[in-house]
Write a protein that holds these residues in place. Sequence first.
Motif, PDB file in Angstrom:
ATOM      1  N   CYS A 100       4.732   1.724   6.268  1.00  0.00           N
ATOM      2  CA  CYS A 100       4.976   0.529   5.444  1.00  0.00           C
ATOM      3  C   CYS A 100       4.219  -0.679   5.981  1.00  0.00           C
ATOM      4  O   CYS A 100       3.603  -1.424   5.206  1.00  0.00           O
ATOM      5  CB  CYS A 100       6.473   0.222   5.381  1.00  0.00           C
ATOM      6  SG  CYS A 100       7.437   1.348   4.383  1.00  0.00           S
ATOM      7  N   ILE A 101       4.270  -0.875   7.277  1.00  0.00           N
ATOM      8  CA  ILE A 101       3.569  -2.016   7.871  1.00  0.00           C
ATOM      9  C   ILE A 101       2.066  -1.881   7.644  1.00  0.00           C
ATOM     10  O   ILE A 101       1.388  -2.858   7.285  1.00  0.00           O
ATOM     11  CB  ILE A 101       3.907  -2.141   9.375  1.00  0.00           C
ATOM     12  CG1 ILE A 101       5.371  -2.533   9.551  1.00  0.00           C
ATOM     13  CG2 ILE A 101       2.989  -3.143  10.067  1.00  0.00           C
ATOM     14  CD1 ILE A 101       5.890  -2.428  10.970  1.00  0.00           C
ATOM     15  N   VAL A 104       1.364  -2.680   3.992  1.00  0.00           N
ATOM     16  CA  VAL A 104       1.460  -4.115   3.713  1.00  0.00           C
ATOM     17  C   VAL A 104       0.155  -4.809   4.105  1.00  0.00           C
ATOM     18  O   VAL A 104      -0.371  -5.636   3.358  1.00  0.00           O
ATOM     19  CB  VAL A 104       2.663  -4.755   4.446  1.00  0.00           C
ATOM     20  CG1 VAL A 104       2.554  -6.269   4.468  1.00  0.00           C
ATOM     21  CG2 VAL A 104       3.965  -4.346   3.803  1.00  0.00           C
ATOM     22  N   THR A 108      -2.359  -6.402   1.324  1.00  0.00           N
ATOM     23  CA  THR A 108      -2.636  -7.837   1.386  1.00  0.00           C
ATOM     24  C   THR A 108      -4.139  -8.106   1.481  1.00  0.00           C
ATOM     25  O   THR A 108      -4.658  -9.003   0.818  1.00  0.00           O
ATOM     26  CB  THR A 108      -1.916  -8.464   2.591  1.00  0.00           C
ATOM     27  OG1 THR A 108      -0.524  -8.161   2.501  1.00  0.00           O
ATOM     28  CG2 THR A 108      -2.098  -9.961   2.618  1.00  0.00           C
ATOM     29  N   ILE A 117       3.148  -4.936  -3.178  1.00  0.00           N
ATOM     30  CA  ILE A 117       3.418  -5.637  -1.919  1.00  0.00           C
ATOM     31  C   ILE A 117       4.907  -5.899  -1.762  1.00  0.00           C
ATOM     32  O   ILE A 117       5.476  -5.698  -0.676  1.00  0.00           O
ATOM     33  CB  ILE A 117       2.611  -6.953  -1.847  1.00  0.00           C
ATOM     34  CG1 ILE A 117       1.110  -6.647  -1.828  1.00  0.00           C
ATOM     35  CG2 ILE A 117       2.996  -7.773  -0.625  1.00  0.00           C
ATOM     36  CD1 ILE A 117       0.226  -7.868  -1.989  1.00  0.00           C
ATOM     37  N   THR A 121       7.256  -4.064   1.117  1.00  0.00           N
ATOM     38  CA  THR A 121       7.928  -4.977   2.046  1.00  0.00           C
ATOM     39  C   THR A 121       9.437  -4.767   2.012  1.00  0.00           C
ATOM     40  O   THR A 121      10.103  -4.772   3.056  1.00  0.00           O
ATOM     41  CB  THR A 121       7.579  -6.440   1.707  1.00  0.00           C
ATOM     42  OG1 THR A 121       6.157  -6.580   1.697  1.00  0.00           O
ATOM     43  CG2 THR A 121       8.167  -7.394   2.717  1.00  0.00           C
ATOM     44  N   GLY A 125      11.788  -3.603   5.070  1.00  0.00           N
ATOM     45  CA  GLY A 125      12.981  -4.358   5.451  1.00  0.00           C
ATOM     46  C   GLY A 125      14.227  -3.497   5.498  1.00  0.00           C
ATOM     47  O   GLY A 125      15.070  -3.637   6.401  1.00  0.00           O
TER      48      GLY A 125
END
Length: 163
Positions: A100-101, A104, A108, A117, A121, A125
């Motif tokens: 996921c990171i 992202v 971006t 996005i 995110t 989370g």
Amino acid sequence: MKLIGFFIGILILGMVCFIDDSRGIPSWGKLIAQIIAAGVVVAFGLRIENIHLPFIDNKIWFQDWFSYVLTICWIIGITNAINLIDGLDGLSSGITLISCISLVIIFTLNSSPLIAILLITALAGAIVGFLPFNFSHAKTFIGDVGSNFLGFSLAIISILRSS
């Protein structure tokens, strides 16, 4: 419209995996549910239409039938990959968080659609909130519902980026 297919697919997969977690379902039964869930997503218009080759600055476009097959195989493959690594405490959720990171950052930098996005995110989370309870000497286990959800979501959101 594409998100409706995503949520219906999650519902189908979630119900079947809940039954599997509580009573047990043969592996072919889960595979059929994954094929149906992926088929619903494709039926609602979400599919891999092309692949962009970054160094050649060219896109490879697929014929419709191949696009459908490729998308269903991608969804089932990623879903099962995350499900199969769910043997150790925190492994599947930790790898999904790293994915996921990474996504992202990629989304971006490549000016992806805002919905992709936001969804990736939100998934990151949710994993950050869950991960402390799932590390060694886990208090909470993710089960088939969770691992299939994580894999299915990663597969769909990565396709959403390109569409």
